[in-house]
Each structure stands twice: as C-alpha cells, then as structure tokens.
Design a protein around this motif. Structure first.
Motif, PDB file in Angstrom:
ATOM      1  N   GLN A 161     -30.721  42.076 -73.987  1.00 34.31           N
ATOM      2  CA  GLN A 161     -29.747  41.096 -74.448  1.00 34.31           C
ATOM      3  C   GLN A 161     -28.378  41.352 -73.822  1.00 34.31           C
ATOM      4  O   GLN A 161     -27.706  40.416 -73.354  1.00 34.31           O
ATOM      5  N   LEU A 162     -27.946  42.620 -73.808  1.00 35.80           N
ATOM      6  CA  LEU A 162     -26.642  42.950 -73.241  1.00 35.80           C
ATOM      7  C   LEU A 162     -26.605  42.712 -71.732  1.00 35.80           C
ATOM      8  O   LEU A 162     -25.574  42.294 -71.189  1.00 35.80           O
ATOM      9  N   ILE A 163     -27.715  42.972 -71.062  1.00 33.52           N
ATOM     10  CA  ILE A 163     -27.762  42.705 -69.615  1.00 33.52           C
ATOM     11  C   ILE A 163     -27.539  41.220 -69.351  1.00 33.52           C
ATOM     12  O   ILE A 163     -26.778  40.830 -68.448  1.00 33.52           O
ATOM     13  N   GLU A 164     -28.210  40.364 -70.141  1.00 33.00           N
ATOM     14  CA  GLU A 164     -28.026  38.922 -69.969  1.00 33.00           C
ATOM     15  C   GLU A 164     -26.602  38.503 -70.324  1.00 33.00           C
ATOM     16  O   GLU A 164     -26.015  37.633 -69.664  1.00 33.00           O
ATOM     17  N   GLN A 165     -26.027  39.128 -71.352  1.00 27.49           N
ATOM     18  CA  GLN A 165     -24.646  38.821 -71.699  1.00 27.49           C
ATOM     19  C   GLN A 165     -23.695  39.230 -70.582  1.00 27.49           C
ATOM     20  O   GLN A 165     -22.666  38.573 -70.359  1.00 27.49           O
ATOM     21  N   GLY A 166     -24.041  40.315 -69.884  1.00 32.21           N
ATOM     22  CA  GLY A 166     -23.228  40.725 -68.748  1.00 32.21           C
ATOM     23  C   GLY A 166     -23.181  39.658 -67.666  1.00 32.21           C
ATOM     24  O   GLY A 166     -22.131  39.414 -67.066  1.00 32.21           O
TER      25      GLY A 166
END
Length: 498
Positions: free
Chosen positions: A344-349
């Motif tokens: 999820q955080l990778i996609e938010q990045g």
C-alpha cells in the motif's frame, strides 16, 4: 541557489529595488493605510512558525514517533517483577492452620528474539525520519498558506482603496452632472447614468470591504494575529526557466517523497518483525522465593512443634527456550498483512510522486501565466489612463457623452484591480513553486526569530530512556489563541518543545 537567494532576500527586508518584471512585488504599496505596527513578510512567517497550531501539532506528532524508538528498545531489556501475598488454607490435612506469607522476584533477560527487537528499533527510527520529513513538508505548506494570506490582505486592501477612490470620483461626477443639468447642459438621462454607476460602485466597495475582512480573519487564523501595516514582500529569487527543471529539483528535494520512502522502509522492517514469530526465543531467567509459614508448621502432619522450619527460601537460575511449532496460521497472516501494508505504501509513493510532478508543473504554469498577466495589465492600465484622459477632454468639447466617461473610468478600475490580482497571483504561485521544489522550509527562509525547533533534541532526550517512572510535565498549548484566553503571550513552552 534558489533557497539561498530567498533566505538572503527575506533577511534583507523590503527596502530593495523591484524593477524586473519576473520579480513581482506587492501592488499599490502607497495605498495601504498608515498604522503604528508595520509588519514584513518575514515577521509574519516567524510568527507563523512559532505559533501556528498545525505546526505545533505536527511537532507533537514527531515526538510520539520518538517514543516509538524507546518502546522498541524496551523489548530487548531485562524484565523484573515482584510478587507478594498472604494465604490461608480453607481445608487442611494433618495439624496446623495452613497459613503463610510469600514473596518472590522474577528476572528475565532476552538473549535471542529472532531479530524482532533489532528490526523494531530500525523500523521506529525510519518512522522518526518519516515524521521529520512530514514536519518539514508541513512547514512548507503552512508557509505557503501564510504567504497567500499575507498577499491576500495586501491585494484586498488595494482593491478597497481603488474602489473607494472610484466612489469618490463618481460622487464628484454625479455632482457635476446635476449642476450641468440645472443649467440645461445635460439631460436627466445623463444624471441617471451617473447615479446608477455610483450605486454600483458603492456596491462593489461593500463587497471589497467584506472580502478584505475575510482575508484579515484568514490571516489571523494562519499567522495568529490580525495584520498591521503590511510592507511589500521581497522579490522572489530566480526560479527555474522550464517546468522540467522545476520537476527535477522537486523530485530531489520534496519532503513528501522523503517521508513516504522512509515509511516504505519501515514497513519492510515490519515484515521482518512479523516473521520473527516463526523463530525460537531464548531468555535467561532467575527467580527467588521467600515463604514464612507464620507458625502454621507446628504440629502439621503429626510432627513435633519446632521440628519443621517456619521459613523457606528458594532461588533458581537458568536458560529457557521457546520453540514455536504451530500457531494456527497466525504468524503467516501477520506477515502477509505487513507485506500488504508495505505494498500500500509503495503505491502511495507513486501517487505522491505523481502529485509532486503535477504540482510543480502547475505552479510553474501559474507563475508564468501570472507574469504574463502582469505585463498585459500594466499595458492595459496605462492605456486606460490615457483613454480616460482623452475621453474627458473629448467630453468637454462635446464629442463624448457622460456614459463614455463612466465607461472609461470603469475600464481603468477593472484593469487596476486585474493588475493588483495578477501581482498577488504571481507571488503566491512563485512561492508555491518553491514549496513544491522543497525550498520553502525554515532553513531556506533564514527565519532566525529566536526560536528554531529541532526535532533531534527530543529524540536524543527520550530514545534511550529506560525508567518506568519517567514522564513529561502536563502538556500546555503552544499555539497562539485568538479569542482572548489561554496562556499569556510569554508563557514558557514545555521542555519537550524547547
């Protein structure tokens, strides 16, 4: 170079020449009413930095992340506990009344935790770095909001002055029209046109005054106090010549990107922490027990009085290993959950990266458009001033009528307001571009107002503390209240804020 130039400009004040078209200045500086308390943009930003509640709350958020490091380190420290109790048997076999007092001490020292403690500490440190980057990003956003609020007040004060001047001019026109009507030089239609235009101008003035009041209240919301006599801001530093240059700088310096990168790193370490539950744990243990039978040993089990000891002491030490064999799928679920959160955080990045690129290009385009608008509106103001003078002269010889003069006056006012607005828009858009490039932070602005918040101070203060009885003073508000209550202006901040 851009950040250094901005810091130098803010430090130098507002007494510099502002002649270049690409360096927009605040409009109509002579139109701001004189007040006792003059204020520069630098003063406003210092006040914002010290007392804006969004900033002070974000600083507290970073302090909560600092404590996460201490919490993670606590998992690898010895655990010591004590027990004590008095017992009375309700049933008994043999003699005696079966009562005793016992006390014990248990000590456990983790020797091997499968990497859980090490990775938890590293993840907590990564979150601290993410929190500091968020704080820096918040500072840039709040400074941008403060600059916009500052420029809004300057713009709206200028617009009010222009509209007030317009009302005065139209009142004079109406009086002249009525006088000429009395002598038969003008018709009732000419007087009615003057009356209508004056009423419209008064309406526009009331609207402008309302907008100014709203801007002043927004200034107080962001900066913490009502605006005084706002001085023209310093010119903006040289900005990138192309949007690609702006994007390149933003991708290298934007703190939102720094924050999400550290959050992704922390999430990856969380996967390792969850995986550690699959591994054995080893602890060194020690214990001590003291029991006093309170005289209840006498006569128990047919023994003679005094034959059994009345106290008993037991100590022990050892190494204990716990080897998980099957936990019902709990560990696998936690690992997958941590991996999903990391994903999820990778996609938010990627989302944040897109936003940084888009915001940089949009701010660059807005800045360039505002510069073009300034140039066009300066030409329009000059042309409308010339046109008004010509129309008045032509009306005096009868080739123009009252309506032509009124229209010329309105066209001049419209172009003046447009110029004021364009100058405001250019300055705000330029500062927004600086913020998007990560160059609108406290270090860039040289705001040495006597108080610079250093988040590393609190980290060093709390990250290695190991006392269970350690706490900070009761929190007190740091941000400035605007409704007349709360701590006095010179109330010292809490130790954690120094």
């Amino acid at each position: 170079m851009t950040a250094t130039a901005l810091a130098a400009l803010l430090a130098a004040g507002t007494g510099q020449s502002q002649t270049a078209v690409q360096q927009p200045v605040s409009p109509a500086q002579a139109q701001v009413p004189d007040q006792a308390d003059t204020e520069t943009l630098r003063d406003a930003l210092i006040q914002t930095y010290r007392s804006n509640p969004t900033l002070t709350a974000q600083r507290a958020q970073v302090r909560t992340l600092d404590e996460g490091v201490a919490i993670a380190k606590a998992q690898g420290r010895p655990q010591l506990s004590a027990t004590a109790g008095v017992n009375q048997d309700l049933t008994r076999t043999g003699g005696g009344n079966g009562r005793n007092f016992n006390a014990g001490v248990d000590l456990s020292l983790p020797l091997f935790q499968g990497g859980r403690v090490r990775n938890s500490v590293r993840a907590a440190d990564a979150r601290v770095l993410a929190g500091r980057a968020n704080l820096r990003a918040t500072q840039g956003d709040i400074f941008t909001e403060a600059v916009a609020a500052y420029m809004d007040v300057i713009r709206d004060r200028s617009v009010v002055t222009l509209n007030r001047n317009q009302v005065g001019v139209l009142e004079t026109n109406l009086q002249a029209s009525e006088d000429r009507f009395e002598v038969g030089d003008l018709t009732r239609t000419d007087v009615a046109q003057s009356e209508a235009r004056l009423s419209l101008a008064r309406s526009n003035l009331a609207t402008a005054e309302g907008q100014l009041e709203g801007s002043e209240e927004n200034y107080r919301r962001v900066i913490g106090e009502l605006p005084g006599d706002l001085q023209p801001p310093p010119p903006l530093p040289p900005l990138p010549q192309t949007p690609d240059q702006a994007v390149e700088i933003a991708l290298a310096n934007n703190q939102d990107l720094v924050s999400i990168q550290n959050q992704v790193r922390a999430a990856g370490l969380d996967v390792r922490v969850a995986s550690a539950d699959r591994l054995p744990t080893v602890s060194a243990i020690g214990s001590g027990r003291y029991t006093n039978f309170l005289g209840s040993q006498d006569g128990r089990f047919g023994t003679a009085p005094g034959e059994l000891p009345n106290t008993e002491t037991v100590t022990g030490a050892g190494v204990q290993a716990t080897i998980p064999l099957y936990q019902g799928g709990l560990v696998g679920a936690r690992v997958r959950q941590a991996q999903a959160f990391q994903s999820q955080l990778i996609e938010q990045g990627i989302e944040i990266e897109r936003a940084v690129v888009a915001n940089s290009r949009a701010a660059f385009a807005s800045y360039q458009a505002a510069l073009d608008a300034i140039e066009s509106n300066e030409i329009a103001v000059a042309a409308n001033q010339l046109a008004l003078e010509g129309t008045r002269a032509e009306q005096s010889v009868g080739t123009r009528n009252v309506l032509d003069v009124l229209n010329a006056e309105q066209e001049l006012l419209n172009s003046q307001v447009a110029l004021v607005t364009a100058r405001r828009d250019a300055y705000v858009a330029g500062f927004q571009l600086l913020n998007a490039m990560g160059q609108a932070e406290i270090e860039d602005l040289n705001l040495d107002g006597g108080y610079i918040y250093d988040p590393a101070v609190n980290y060093e203060r709390v990250s290695d503390r190991a006392s269970d009885w350690d706490s900070d003073p009761q929190p007190q508000p740091v941000a400035t209240r605007t409704v007349g209550y709360g701590p006095p202006e010179n109330t010292p901040v809490t130790p954690s804020d120094e």
